[in-house]
Design a protein around this motif. Structure first.
Motif, PDB file in Angstrom:
ATOM      1  N   UNK A   1       8.194  14.491 -10.161  1.00  0.00           N
ATOM      2  CA  UNK A   1       7.642  13.144 -10.077  1.00  0.00           C
ATOM      3  C   UNK A   1       8.041  12.389 -11.347  1.00  0.00           C
ATOM      4  N   UNK A   2       8.738  11.287 -11.193  1.00  0.00           N
ATOM      5  CA  UNK A   2       9.228  10.547 -12.360  1.00  0.00           C
ATOM      6  C   UNK A   2       8.127   9.736 -13.042  1.00  0.00           C
ATOM      7  N   UNK A   3       7.226   9.158 -12.260  1.00  0.00           N
ATOM      8  CA  UNK A   3       6.148   8.325 -12.814  1.00  0.00           C
ATOM      9  C   UNK A   3       4.982   8.328 -11.836  1.00  0.00           C
ATOM     10  N   UNK A   4       3.756   8.270 -12.373  1.00  0.00           N
ATOM     11  CA  UNK A   4       2.580   8.288 -11.508  1.00  0.00           C
ATOM     12  C   UNK A   4       1.396   7.660 -12.227  1.00  0.00           C
ATOM     13  N   UNK A   5       0.505   7.043 -11.454  1.00  0.00           N
ATOM     14  CA  UNK A   5      -0.761   6.521 -11.969  1.00  0.00           C
ATOM     15  C   UNK A   5      -1.730   6.398 -10.807  1.00  0.00           C
TER      16      UNK A   5
ATOM     17  N   UNK B   1      -8.296   3.984  -6.034  1.00  0.00           N
ATOM     18  CA  UNK B   1      -8.209   5.320  -6.642  1.00  0.00           C
ATOM     19  C   UNK B   1      -7.282   6.243  -5.859  1.00  0.00           C
ATOM     20  N   UNK B   2      -6.240   5.672  -5.282  1.00  0.00           N
ATOM     21  CA  UNK B   2      -5.171   6.447  -4.676  1.00  0.00           C
ATOM     22  C   UNK B   2      -4.068   6.655  -5.713  1.00  0.00           C
ATOM     23  N   UNK B   3      -3.149   7.571  -5.431  1.00  0.00           N
ATOM     24  CA  UNK B   3      -2.020   7.815  -6.317  1.00  0.00           C
ATOM     25  C   UNK B   3      -0.857   6.910  -5.955  1.00  0.00           C
ATOM     26  N   UNK B   4      -0.256   6.316  -6.966  1.00  0.00           N
ATOM     27  CA  UNK B   4       1.004   5.590  -6.839  1.00  0.00           C
ATOM     28  C   UNK B   4       2.032   6.363  -7.654  1.00  0.00           C
ATOM     29  N   UNK B   5       3.166   6.737  -7.036  1.00  0.00           N
ATOM     30  CA  UNK B   5       4.138   7.527  -7.784  1.00  0.00           C
ATOM     31  C   UNK B   5       5.563   7.227  -7.333  1.00  0.00           C
ATOM     32  N   UNK B   6       6.500   7.594  -8.209  1.00  0.00           N
ATOM     33  CA  UNK B   6       7.925   7.360  -7.981  1.00  0.00           C
ATOM     34  C   UNK B   6       8.679   8.676  -8.098  1.00  0.00           C
ATOM     35  N   UNK B   7       9.626   8.871  -7.198  1.00  0.00           N
ATOM     36  CA  UNK B   7      10.489  10.047  -7.302  1.00  0.00           C
ATOM     37  C   UNK B   7      11.865   9.723  -6.741  1.00  0.00           C
ATOM     38  N   UNK B   8      12.841  10.558  -7.057  1.00  0.00           N
ATOM     39  CA  UNK B   8      14.229  10.307  -6.695  1.00  0.00           C
ATOM     40  C   UNK B   8      14.409  10.310  -5.184  1.00  0.00           C
TER      41      UNK B   8
ATOM     42  N   UNK C   1      16.137   2.904  -8.179  1.00  0.00           N
ATOM     43  CA  UNK C   1      16.382   3.574  -6.898  1.00  0.00           C
ATOM     44  C   UNK C   1      15.325   4.625  -6.575  1.00  0.00           C
ATOM     45  N   UNK C   2      14.403   4.915  -7.478  1.00  0.00           N
ATOM     46  CA  UNK C   2      13.284   5.795  -7.134  1.00  0.00           C
ATOM     47  C   UNK C   2      12.491   5.208  -5.975  1.00  0.00           C
ATOM     48  N   UNK C   3      12.031   6.073  -5.078  1.00  0.00           N
ATOM     49  CA  UNK C   3      11.164   5.646  -3.991  1.00  0.00           C
ATOM     50  C   UNK C   3       9.717   5.620  -4.463  1.00  0.00           C
ATOM     51  N   UNK C   4       8.975   4.612  -4.032  1.00  0.00           N
ATOM     52  CA  UNK C   4       7.570   4.453  -4.388  1.00  0.00           C
ATOM     53  C   UNK C   4       6.687   4.869  -3.214  1.00  0.00           C
ATOM     54  N   UNK C   5       5.685   5.708  -3.511  1.00  0.00           N
ATOM     55  CA  UNK C   5       4.761   6.189  -2.491  1.00  0.00           C
ATOM     56  C   UNK C   5       3.326   5.937  -2.925  1.00  0.00           C
ATOM     57  N   UNK C   6       2.428   5.788  -1.939  1.00  0.00           N
ATOM     58  CA  UNK C   6       0.990   5.789  -2.202  1.00  0.00           C
ATOM     59  C   UNK C   6       0.310   6.752  -1.240  1.00  0.00           C
TER      60      UNK C   6
END
Length: 300
Positions: A194-198, A244-251, A158-163
């Motif tokens: 931020x739960x996860x990022x790369x 080389x953009x950020x991909x991340x997940x958060x609640x 259910x985390x939302x993914x953003x770039x």
């Protein structure tokens, strides 16, 4: 078995099997950086090594200043993806003795410019003769506050993914001139959980599945929402790589606050929600069923 029959992820897994971690290793292979320190320390040390190779990451007629910028900026992007600050770099340049001196000095002009821009000290390295293509290898260290370090593995269903920014079309020249999202990543790590990022180096098609797998999740990607560079197709936005953009997940509860605060802080940089993390085994891209996504693979 030949490497081309395995693919990059399988090759890396085979090489790392049985590699010892050692004392003080918070996170070894498998993330954007290695993380070294004590579980109770205020700061953790980040370590990253990367290389760019002629005909793979740049072409012989590319401007040497841009090659130097890219060589260091790639590693800075990885430090940023952990929420950290880049600090010291070691540079190895392997180049043919038939090359002109101005090509070598031009590369260091680009390295110095990137270092000054992001507060990196170039503290040493190595120069060697290459009998084949030129390459530049960068070892970069950095630091991050323990409570702000972001791994790939913390995502939850259910985390939302953003770039950040836009995707696709890197070979038009953006892969040599991109700006690591250093300030943006620090801001995110300081103000949100931020739960996860790369960083997206191999393309969304490779890196999103890696983040989801590291987090023990599946994912759903909204292809219609992908922020694309002008003239790019959805397939290019997914597969081209070197964004080389950020991909991340958060609640979900944090996502709305992020949508409000981001344009106030970074009015010139887009931020786009592109999907969600799901339960394990529930990965699909709308309109493509369960077709596997693909990004850049060095051995494919």
């Amino acid at each position: 078995m030949k490497l081309k029959a395995m693919g990059e992820d399988a090759v890396v897994a085979a090489l790392l099997r049985g590699v010892p971690a050692g004392r003080g290793v918070i996170r070894g292979p498998g993330d954007d950086c290695a993380v070294i320190g004590s579980p109770c320390a205020k700061y953790w040390r980040l370590l990253k090594t990367d290389c760019v190779i002629e005909t793979v990451h740049f072409l012989p007629n590319d401007a040497p200043e841009k090659i130097g910028w890219k060589a260091l900026a790639r590693a800075i992007s990885d430090i940023a993806a952990m929420g950290g600050r880049p600090q010291q770099a070691l540079i190895t340049l392997a180049i043919s003795r038939d090359q002109e001196l101005r090509r070598a000095t031009g590369i260091y002009t680009g390295l110095r410019k990137c270092a000054r821009t992001y507060g990196v000290a170039i503290v040493g390295g190595e120069t060697a003769r290459s009998p084949g293509p030129m390459f530049i290898s960068v070892m970069l260290s950095g630091e991050v506050e323990r409570h702000r370090c972001v791994f790939r593995s913390g995502g939850e269903p259910r985390d939302r993914l953003f770039v950040t920014g836009r995707l696709g079309g890197s070979l038009a020249g953006r892969h040599l001139t991109f700006e690591p999202r250093d300030e943006e990543a620090r801001w995110l790590a300081q103000r949100f959980r931020i739960h996860a990022m790369m960083d997206l180096s191999d393309g969304l098609g490779s890196d999103l599945p890696r983040l989801a797998q590291a987090s023990g999740c599946g994912f759903r990607l909204d292809e219609g929402a992908l922020p694309l560079n002008p003239g790019c197709t959805v397939a290019e936005g997914i597969s081209d790589g070197e964004d080389y953009e950020l991909l991340f997940a958060l609640a979900p509860r944090e996502a709305e606050r992020l949508r409000i605060l981001w344009p106030r802080k970074f009015p010139r940089l887009e931020l786009t929600e592109i999907g969600i993390l799901t339960a394990p085994g529930d990965s699909k891209s709308p309109g493509r069923g369960k077709k596997k996504l693909h990004g850049y693979d060095h051995f494919a």
